[in-house]
Design an enzyme around this catalytic site. Structure first.
Site, PDB file in Angstrom:
ATOM      1  N   LEU A 115       6.622   5.301   2.936  1.00  0.00           N
ATOM      2  CA  LEU A 115       5.807   6.499   3.106  1.00  0.00           C
ATOM      3  C   LEU A 115       6.745   7.636   3.489  1.00  0.00           C
ATOM      4  CD1 LEU A 115       2.535   5.431   4.993  1.00  0.00           C
ATOM      5  CD2 LEU A 115       2.717   6.391   2.696  1.00  0.00           C
ATOM      6  N   ASP A 116       6.488   8.812   2.948  1.00  0.00           N
ATOM      7  CA  ASP A 116       7.350   9.955   3.226  1.00  0.00           C
ATOM      8  C   ASP A 116       7.355  10.304   4.714  1.00  0.00           C
ATOM      9  OD1 ASP A 116       7.810  10.122   0.516  1.00  0.00           O
ATOM     10  OD2 ASP A 116       6.215  11.590   0.184  1.00  0.00           O
ATOM     11  N   LEU A 117       8.370  11.061   5.111  1.00  0.00           N
ATOM     12  CA  LEU A 117       8.504  11.495   6.504  1.00  0.00           C
ATOM     13  C   LEU A 117       7.237  12.184   6.996  1.00  0.00           C
ATOM     14  CD1 LEU A 117      10.350  12.075   9.021  1.00  0.00           C
ATOM     15  CD2 LEU A 117      10.963  14.222   7.877  1.00  0.00           C
ATOM     16  N   SER A 119       4.205  11.965   5.717  1.00  0.00           N
ATOM     17  CA  SER A 119       2.983  11.245   5.376  1.00  0.00           C
ATOM     18  C   SER A 119       2.680  10.231   6.473  1.00  0.00           C
ATOM     19  CB  SER A 119       3.123  10.537   4.028  1.00  0.00           C
ATOM     20  OG  SER A 119       3.379  11.474   2.992  1.00  0.00           O
TER      21      SER A 119
END
Length: 372
Positions: A115-117, A119
């Site tokens: 998961l993105d930073l 998100s």
């Protein structure tokens, strides 16, 4: 003369070293291969530099000087990743990672995907590299759902390019499932579903159609749901769920035998059947032959009681016509039915006082009595 075929080389025993390291939870297969190339893995006291090596339970494996721990049953956890954490074991910029904030009683785990930073939401964690690889395979085709808050108030037609599939910087994204849930002031909430996991896919796609994402929460990953988990919360998935829904045996790391195709199951030998009568079916005595089913007079297949009656009547009619032209009285039906009434005499009156067919006028049965 043709040369004799060379015998095939025997398959080495054991499993590839990278697969063993992955199943032990050291790292993914790709990361384990990188560690081997860096000289961080030794087998039987000798540093190896190639993953093209099979090992067995008899081999002594060390990683960075530490003995490889015995393999434990595969386990899977649901984790609510908060915004602002990096999904990696270490970060070159010194930022906090997911693994810095996990409970202390959790064993060494790996993340399934990322998961993105910026998100948040559901992230799967496992201690087994083989289970991680299986969950990440594109062939699973699992739907991943996100709650997305965007800046602006888009109309439904403006979201149609996402449903049709969009090209961003020369890279084509698969069609997404997009629904407009509600408008909240200057923002709008969407539900987005996708089956691939390209880097920052939702954010890049929204930017392509002129929208900006200001919050993104993953709420499901295939059959797994975020549910009531709070940020940094962890919940373990039961082992039977891995067997029933994923077809993965936590103890062996393989597919349960009941779910394997027949060709992949081990052959089962059946004990030879002893000669003699079957123990489940009684044998018929030679002195009491079976009764044959009744056959019609005209031959052919055995007839039912009704079919036998009709066949006998037809045969009797033909025989009567051939002898004297008179139709014989039909026999009583099987089953105890009443016999037909005698036909009228030549004087014109029957025993009931009625003429043929029930009346002299030729009306329906049961009419006025006819005259003599």
């Amino acid at each position: 003369m043709t040369e004799q075929a060379k015998p095939k080389a025997a398959t080495p025993e054991g499993e590839r070293i990278a697969k063993v390291l992955s199943r032990a939870g050291v790292a993914s297969r790709r990361e384990a291969e990188r560690m081997i190339q860096l000289g961080e893995v030794s087998v039987n006291g000798k540093v190896i530099d190639s993953p093209a090596l099979n090992v067995t339970a008899k081999d002594r494996i060390t990683v960075r000087g530490e003995p490889l721990a015995a393999r434990e049953p595969a386990r899977l956890w649901l984790y609510y990743k908060p915004e602002g954490l990096v999904t990696s074991a270490s970060d070159e910029k010194g930022r906090d990672t997911v693994f810095d904030h996990l409970p202390e009683d959790l064993p060494r785990v790996m993340s399934v995907g990322r998961l993105d930073l910026n998100s948040e939401g559901l992230l799967l964690l496992t201690n087994d590299g083989e289970l991680k690889r299986r969950l990440e395979l594109p062939s699973t085709g699992w739907l991943r759902k996100y709650r997305v808050r965007i800046k602006g108030n888009p109309t439904d037609p403006e979201l149609e390019p996402l449903r049709a599939g969009i090209v961003v910087d020369g890279e084509r994204f698969q069609p997404m499932i997009v629904s407009l849930d509600r408008i909240q002031g200057a923002n709008a909430w969407l539900t987005v579903g996708l089956r691939e996991g390209k880097n920052r896919e939702i954010r890049r796609a929204m930017t392509q159609i002129g929208l900006t994402v200001n919050r993104l929460i993953r709420v499901s990953y295939g059959p797994f749901r975020l549910g009531d988990l709070e940020p940094n919360g962890v919940e373990e998935v039961k082992g039977r769920v891995l067997r029933d829904q994923l077809g993965f045996d936590p103890d062996t790391g393989e597919e349960p035998e009941a779910r394997r195709p027949a060709s992949a199951r081990p052959a089962r030998t059946r004990a030879p059947r002893e000669a003699g009568p079957s123990p489940t079916k009684p044998q018929r005595s030679a002195e009491a032959p079976a009764k044959a089913a009744p056959r019609s007079r005209t031959g052919g297949k055995p007839a039912s009681s009704k079919g036998a009656f009709l066949a006998q009547s037809a045969q009797g009619y033909l025989e009567g016509v051939a002898k004297g032209g008179k139709r014989p009285s039909p026999a009583a039906k099987p089953g105890g039915g009443k016999p037909s009434a005698p036909r009228p005499t030549s004087a014109g009156r029957g025993p009931s006082g009625t003429g043929p067919r029930g009346g002299a006028s030729g009306g329906p049965r049961g009419g006025k009595p006819g005259r003599g």
